[in-house]
Design a protein around this motif. Structure first.
Motif, short mmCIF file in Angstrom:
data_model
loop_
_atom_site.label_atom_id
_atom_site.label_comp_id
_atom_site.label_asym_id
_atom_site.label_seq_id
_atom_site.Cartn_x
_atom_site.Cartn_y
_atom_site.Cartn_z
N ILE A 177 3.36 -9.51 12.73
CA ILE A 177 3.50 -8.45 11.72
C ILE A 177 4.96 -8.20 11.35
O ILE A 177 5.32 -8.21 10.17
CB ILE A 177 2.80 -7.16 12.19
CG1 ILE A 177 1.27 -7.40 12.23
CG2 ILE A 177 3.14 -5.99 11.28
CD1 ILE A 177 0.45 -6.28 12.81
N TRP A 178 5.82 -8.01 12.35
CA TRP A 178 7.23 -7.74 12.04
C TRP A 178 7.95 -8.99 11.54
O TRP A 178 8.82 -8.91 10.67
CB TRP A 178 7.94 -7.12 13.24
CG TRP A 178 7.44 -5.73 13.49
CD1 TRP A 178 6.65 -5.31 14.51
CD2 TRP A 178 7.67 -4.58 12.67
NE1 TRP A 178 6.37 -3.97 14.38
CE2 TRP A 178 6.99 -3.50 13.25
CE3 TRP A 178 8.38 -4.37 11.48
CZ2 TRP A 178 7.01 -2.22 12.69
CZ3 TRP A 178 8.39 -3.10 10.94
CH2 TRP A 178 7.72 -2.05 11.54
N ALA A 222 7.02 -9.26 8.01
CA ALA A 222 7.78 -8.28 7.22
C ALA A 222 9.20 -8.78 6.95
O ALA A 222 9.73 -8.63 5.85
CB ALA A 222 7.81 -6.94 7.94
N LEU A 265 9.06 -11.23 4.19
CA LEU A 265 8.91 -10.60 2.88
C LEU A 265 10.23 -9.98 2.41
O LEU A 265 10.56 -10.05 1.22
CB LEU A 265 7.80 -9.54 2.92
CG LEU A 265 6.39 -10.10 3.03
CD1 LEU A 265 5.37 -8.96 3.08
CD2 LEU A 265 6.06 -11.06 1.88
N VAL A 266 11.02 -9.45 3.34
CA VAL A 266 12.35 -8.94 2.98
C VAL A 266 13.24 -10.10 2.52
O VAL A 266 13.96 -9.98 1.53
CB VAL A 266 12.98 -8.16 4.16
CG1 VAL A 266 14.45 -7.89 3.92
CG2 VAL A 266 12.23 -6.86 4.40
N GLY A 309 5.35 -14.63 4.90
CA GLY A 309 5.24 -13.19 5.15
C GLY A 309 3.81 -12.71 5.02
O GLY A 309 3.30 -12.01 5.90
N ILE A 362 1.55 -11.55 8.36
CA ILE A 362 1.04 -10.17 8.44
C ILE A 362 -0.49 -10.19 8.46
O ILE A 362 -1.11 -9.47 9.25
CB ILE A 362 1.59 -9.32 7.28
CG1 ILE A 362 3.09 -9.07 7.49
CG2 ILE A 362 0.83 -7.98 7.18
CD1 ILE A 362 3.80 -8.44 6.32
#
Length: 152
Positions: free
Chosen positions: A90-91, A94, A97-98, A129, A133
């Protein structure tokens, strides 16, 4: 006394994190292999001037390859526990995605493109990403659904 063997069973969530960790390790290594990385002579430490391309498509640098290796180590290590695997997926998703948003916002020819990234990298980061997730959420929900609920 006989040797005691400890059998560990990885959950699907842990396997997903482990497999992705291995993939990231492989990508990090492949980024340092001439031929698999085209324009290998143009591989620089960091920055948009690195013209090396993993598989002839994804812009890489020494820093970019090291980031893949570190991400792979994190995935393999965190896959040892259910919580670690979930957090990695999950992180880590993320973070990707950033990176995708970052890659869309910066000019590919500016000093801000220090990793470096190109259009192929950007869309791969988006895909990674979303997939990471989704795996983290879906596989952790399945595990919770299989756990017996406590009776009061």
């Amino acid at each position: 006394m006989g040797a005691h063997t400890r059998e560990t069973t990885r959950t699907p969530l842990q396997m997903a994190a482990f497999v992705l960790g291995i993939i990231f390790l492989a990508i990090g290594i492949l980024g340092f292999i001439p031929g698999i990385t085209t324009n290998y002579g143009a591989l620089s430490w960091a920055g948009h001037h690195s013209d090396a391309r993993l598989l002839g498509l994804f812009q890489v640098s020494v820093l970019h390859n090291i980031v893949h290796l570190l991400f792979g180590i994190a995935g393999v290590t965190l896959a040892r526990t259910w919580t670690g695997a979930r957090n990695f997926l999950i992180w880590g998703g993320a973070i990707y995605l950033v990176l995708w948003i970052y890659g869309l916002l910066i000019s590919q020819t500016s000093p801000a493109n220090f990793i470096p990234v190109n259009t192929a990298d950007n869309w791969l980061h988006f895909l990674l990403g979303v997939v990471m997730i989704a795996l983290g959420v879906v596989l952790s929900r399945r595990a919770r659904a299989r756990r017996p609920s406590s009776v009061i």
